[in-house]
Write a protein that holds these residues in place. Structure first.
Motif, PDB file in Angstrom:
ATOM      1  N   LEU B  70      -0.149   4.410   9.282  1.00 22.20           N
ATOM      2  CA  LEU B  70       0.163   5.712  10.080  1.00 22.20           C
ATOM      3  C   LEU B  70       1.603   5.561  10.612  1.00 22.20           C
ATOM      4  O   LEU B  70       2.662   6.627  10.337  1.00 22.20           O
ATOM      5  CB  LEU B  70      -0.525   5.849  10.917  1.00 22.20           C
ATOM      6  N   ALA B  71       1.663   4.352  11.175  1.00 27.67           N
ATOM      7  CA  ALA B  71       3.227   4.183  11.821  1.00 27.67           C
ATOM      8  C   ALA B  71       4.232   4.349  10.826  1.00 27.67           C
ATOM      9  O   ALA B  71       5.280   4.902  11.031  1.00 27.67           O
ATOM     10  CB  ALA B  71       3.092   2.733  12.466  1.00 27.67           C
ATOM     11  N   ASP B  74       4.975   7.624   9.959  1.00 25.87           N
ATOM     12  CA  ASP B  74       5.713   8.410  11.006  1.00 25.87           C
ATOM     13  C   ASP B  74       7.107   7.996  10.939  1.00 25.87           C
ATOM     14  O   ASP B  74       7.927   8.992  11.484  1.00 25.87           O
ATOM     15  CB  ASP B  74       5.034   8.001  12.349  1.00 25.87           C
ATOM     16  N   HIS B  75       7.624   7.073  10.439  1.00 24.22           N
ATOM     17  CA  HIS B  75       8.937   6.651  10.662  1.00 24.22           C
ATOM     18  C   HIS B  75       9.392   6.183   9.513  1.00 24.22           C
ATOM     19  O   HIS B  75       9.704   4.740   9.395  1.00 24.22           O
ATOM     20  CB  HIS B  75       9.116   5.833  11.865  1.00 24.22           C
ATOM     21  N   ALA B 107       7.895  14.853   3.446  1.00 23.78           N
ATOM     22  CA  ALA B 107       8.026  15.477   4.703  1.00 23.78           C
ATOM     23  C   ALA B 107       6.719  15.540   5.468  1.00 23.78           C
ATOM     24  O   ALA B 107       6.093  16.156   5.341  1.00 23.78           O
ATOM     25  CB  ALA B 107       8.658  17.038   4.602  1.00 23.78           C
ATOM     26  N   THR B 108       6.557  14.325   6.532  1.00 18.21           N
ATOM     27  CA  THR B 108       5.269  14.388   7.193  1.00 18.21           C
ATOM     28  C   THR B 108       5.414  15.233   8.229  1.00 18.21           C
ATOM     29  O   THR B 108       4.220  15.430   8.916  1.00 18.21           O
ATOM     30  CB  THR B 108       4.966  12.836   7.702  1.00 18.21           C
ATOM     31  N   GLY B 109       6.442  15.880   8.745  1.00 18.27           N
ATOM     32  CA  GLY B 109       6.480  16.911   9.682  1.00 18.27           C
ATOM     33  C   GLY B 109       6.495  18.466   9.119  1.00 18.27           C
ATOM     34  O   GLY B 109       6.732  19.246   9.887  1.00 18.27           O
ATOM     35  N   ILE B 336      -1.227  16.116   9.819  1.00 19.81           N
ATOM     36  CA  ILE B 336      -0.659  15.276   8.642  1.00 19.81           C
ATOM     37  C   ILE B 336      -1.337  13.948   8.822  1.00 19.81           C
ATOM     38  O   ILE B 336      -1.659  13.043   7.996  1.00 19.81           O
ATOM     39  CB  ILE B 336       0.702  15.311   8.314  1.00 19.81           C
ATOM     40  N   SER B 337      -1.100  13.136  10.310  1.00 21.03           N
ATOM     41  CA  SER B 337      -1.389  11.799  10.430  1.00 21.03           C
ATOM     42  C   SER B 337      -3.156  11.882  10.041  1.00 21.03           C
ATOM     43  O   SER B 337      -3.588  10.934   9.643  1.00 21.03           O
ATOM     44  CB  SER B 337      -1.461  11.428  11.763  1.00 21.03           C
TER      45      SER B 337
END
Lengths: 481, 481
Positions: B70-71, B74-75, B107-109, B336-337
């Motif tokens: 997950l981390a 995210d980044h 694109a996780t965002g 998405i997470s």
């Protein structure tokens, strides 16, 4: 054996429509599959999605600081490792620690308070105070999975039957019509005035309010989207004051969709929250109910996939607050990453913080690029034969008006669709550009529009403009009378 | 001026109740504040929350591999940095890359497809196939912000009016009664048989089904919670077959709450998904509609705050699927997470992966500890005077029955509450232990229960047992006739 059929499901579900992900988008996905399996089968090689306010899907990069903090909160056990200092900025590490300290047991994997983690609501309230210059109470904040569930929650609270009306701008963001339909209420339309740059006239509000009353409808709330979606206008403060007075006088809940508060592109306009406007008029908790919706999906952050947002609920008695809390609690809580992000967008790095400069540069880069893209597209639309487009003052959209010939309207009829949908279909098939037909947002009967986002990356904008211009010319030619 | 009052809000909202975050929990929060401001004011120094299935709030640690992935998602910009290899396991880095490759534009965002990212649905479908030995279709998967919104979606689809009934176990998880109330349907209760370890008798289903029909109610769906919440039983496969046959015969949608599928603590019972059972009987898409709900909040992962989950929707025609898709699309997509995590719990590390050993050790540690805690609490309850407790076969709860004296019942009446609530209030005030009164889940009239989670960390269990035992003795003493 048809166990469940269209005849036996909830008719409110059937009635609900959501054009932003409707027919044209489904068609676009099919064309995209076709391009994959048969490259070269179309006169274009990619779909240009201008249908939805989804910046990162079109290449917008997330704000680094926000993602650093999220990653660290997801995996706090790296906080004390030496390698972490090489990978993350010092203030992101510090901020992640602060946030974790505010979470009971530092447990980002636990359900939180149903309104959201108290420390994060404190940060959001402080951000609202700094923005507005009026106090904000963390107990008024309800953190939600984006703004949409918050809107549903308020509709669910207020709507008892089709006799309850919600005043909505036309054109509107279809979340509102969909949500009102799902909860069985009546959408009371008030028309924005395209001729005055999508002006919101209080005389129109009064007229539609009276008209609804005369039909036995009880107006319960007024939705205002500022900056406007799909219309892109930014309300003037004086206009907002009139709206506040109207809501106060008629006892309407003011549902203020303020998710585009960071998206203002013209120097002569400024965003003012409706709560600030009400407070500046001397109206307090007892005078007016205002609900402000905010989201992490828009602004310069554009973090749609994180599903973060909040509503600030003011002017309701404790007994109603308890009912809102109960609705929130049935879904337990919103996702914690979204909660953290909502607190970050309301309390970004400050001057002097290690990340401030890079954060500022990223933010300004995105906003000034959006501004340029808005202007370029606005100008391009206004150059098209039979198309007029209002100024893009804010938000992420343009909503140009297109005058179609009788011949085009007849062709649409023959294709069993509306003229605006027909235009958007033809555009997609010829160019790969995806617009949403105006009918999805509603429009003055007999007028035709489409919504186009300003979100394609700047290097794609020339292609959008040239493909669109070329298509438009041949479409108008084909259907000239 | 009361603009919005209890008389003018949606009566369905008023009617809805959600005990898991109800009166006793509000009281507990007040006591916690009191302990903070006046330490020593009570005979205990901390609140022991046994009210909600929220493992990480009580100290359960997340699975490292899941959080690493997950981390990194995210980044993602740290994926190629050398320091990252020192901080993250190689297979987590590899998995994050694979997941990012499945996300359009990485694109996780971005908002995803409204059913969830296709590649993640592929992973989930593969996980279901591996679990069941029958095919699963990624297009049947709808990723959601936890299981609760999925349940709401199905209720919204099926319920047209109070004439539509949903068969629900009693005792039930109050999400169901709340959701049925909010959507205006009728809960048709079927009673689990406490005497046979909360057995689900098909004769009881038939009786209640016929009773509802005779009252003009149309039963639309049957809710089964397996493993049971709040009752902790695990259904035998033969029993599941009878249930499937009943649903098939009566054309009922089988809503299978299977969020505790990893939480089975007795060797003689095994989890079988209802879809697998139906397929093993030779029933396919055309024979029965089954919806299976799964969540990242339970199991050994306990990631409640991530709000991830999915429903697998089978046995509906394409026209109904389209309506479900529309409902999903109104809220755009789930976070998405949460989507990523849902795919991870259905495709955890495998033998040979770098993280496999540590992952296995974490998983087994949590599950075997839960098993020990369940047994210890079950035994403790059965030692209490007037209390009987069924075997904790699965899930995260015990639901003991308590026989209260007339004197206690009168005291509850005087305190204007139900006897079970009265007991839980007294328990909280005396010990800081938070149980949920059985009335929140419904129970056979005239019987009294409470729900206790098995989630306090193992080192706290002796304190729970001794405080409870001591309190119970004095309570029974005080109200002896």
């Amino acid at each position: 054996m048809a166990r469940v059929s269209l005849d036996t499901i909830n008719p409110k579900v059937l009635k609900c429509e959501y054009a932003v992900r409707g027919e044209i988008v489904t068609l676009a996905q099919a064309v995209q599959e076709e391009l994959k399996s048969k490259p070269g089968s179309r006169p274009f090689d990619e779909i240009l999605y201008c249908n939805i306010g989804n910046p990162q899907s079109l290449g917008q990069q997330p704000i680094t600081f926000f993602r650093e903090v999220l990653a660290l909160c997801d995996h706090p056990s790296i906080l004390d490792k030496s390698e972490t200092r090489g990978l993350f900025s010092a203030d992101a590490i510090e901020r992640a620690r602060q946030i974790l300290d505010q979470i009971p047991g530092r447990a980002t994997g636990a359900y939180s308070h149903s309104q959201g983690i108290k420390g994060l609501r404190d940060a959001i309230a402080a951000g609202i105070e700094a923005r507005d210059g009026f106090p904000a109470d963390p107990n008024d904040i309800f953190l939600t999975d984006g703004a949409s569930p918050a809107v549903h929650m308020m509709m669910q609270l207020l709507i008892r039957s089709e006799k309850d009306g919600i005043l909505c701008p036309i054109p509107q963001y279809p979340l509102y019509s969909a949500s009102i339909a799902l909860h069985g209420g009546t959408l009371v339309p008030y028309y924005l005035d395209e001729a005055t740059g999508w002006g919101l006239e209080v005389s129109e509000l009064k007229k539609q309010w009276a008209d609804a009353k005369s039909k036995g409808i009880t107006p319960r709330a007024l939705v205002v989207i500022n900056p406007g979606n799909p219309t892109g206008q930014v309300l003037a403060e004086n206009n907002q004051k009139e709206i506040v007075d109207f809501c106060k006088k008629e006892g309407l809940v003011l549902l203020a969709d303020e998710v585009y508060q960071e998206n203002v592109y013209v120097p002569e306009k400024k965003f003012h929250s409706f709560k600030k406007v009400a407070r500046s008029m001397g109206y307090g908790e007892k005078d007016i109910s205002v609900v402000s919706f905010q989201s992490v999906s828009k602004g310069y952050y554009g973090e749609c996939g994180k599903r973060g947002g909040y509503m600030e609920v003011t002017g309701f008695g404790p007994e109603i607050r308890e009912q809102i809390y109960k609705l929130a609690s049935v879904n337990l809580c919103s996702n914690i990453s979204g909660q953290i992000l909502a607190s970050l967008v309301m309390s970004p790095p400050k001057v002097g913080d290690e990340s401030y400069e890079s954060y500022s540069a990223e933010k300004d880069g995105i906003l000034s690029s959006l501004k340029r893209r808005a202007k370029t597209l606005e100008d391009a639309f206004n150059k098209l034969d039979g198309v007029t487009c209002n100024k893009a003052e804010g938000a992420m959209y343009l909503f140009p008006c297109i005058r179609l010939s009788e011949k085009a309207i007849k062709a649409a009829e023959a294709a069993k669709t509306t003229p605006d949908n027909f235009y958007c279909r033809c555009l997609l098939n010829a160019t790969g550009i995806v617009f949403v037909p105006g009918s999805g947002f509603r429009q003055v009967p007999g007028t035709w529009h489409f919504r186009c986002t300003i979100l394609p990356q700047e290097d794609k904008i020339p292609a959008v403009v040239s493909r669109l211009t070329e298509f438009h010319k041949s479409f108008m030619e084909e259907f000239r009378e």
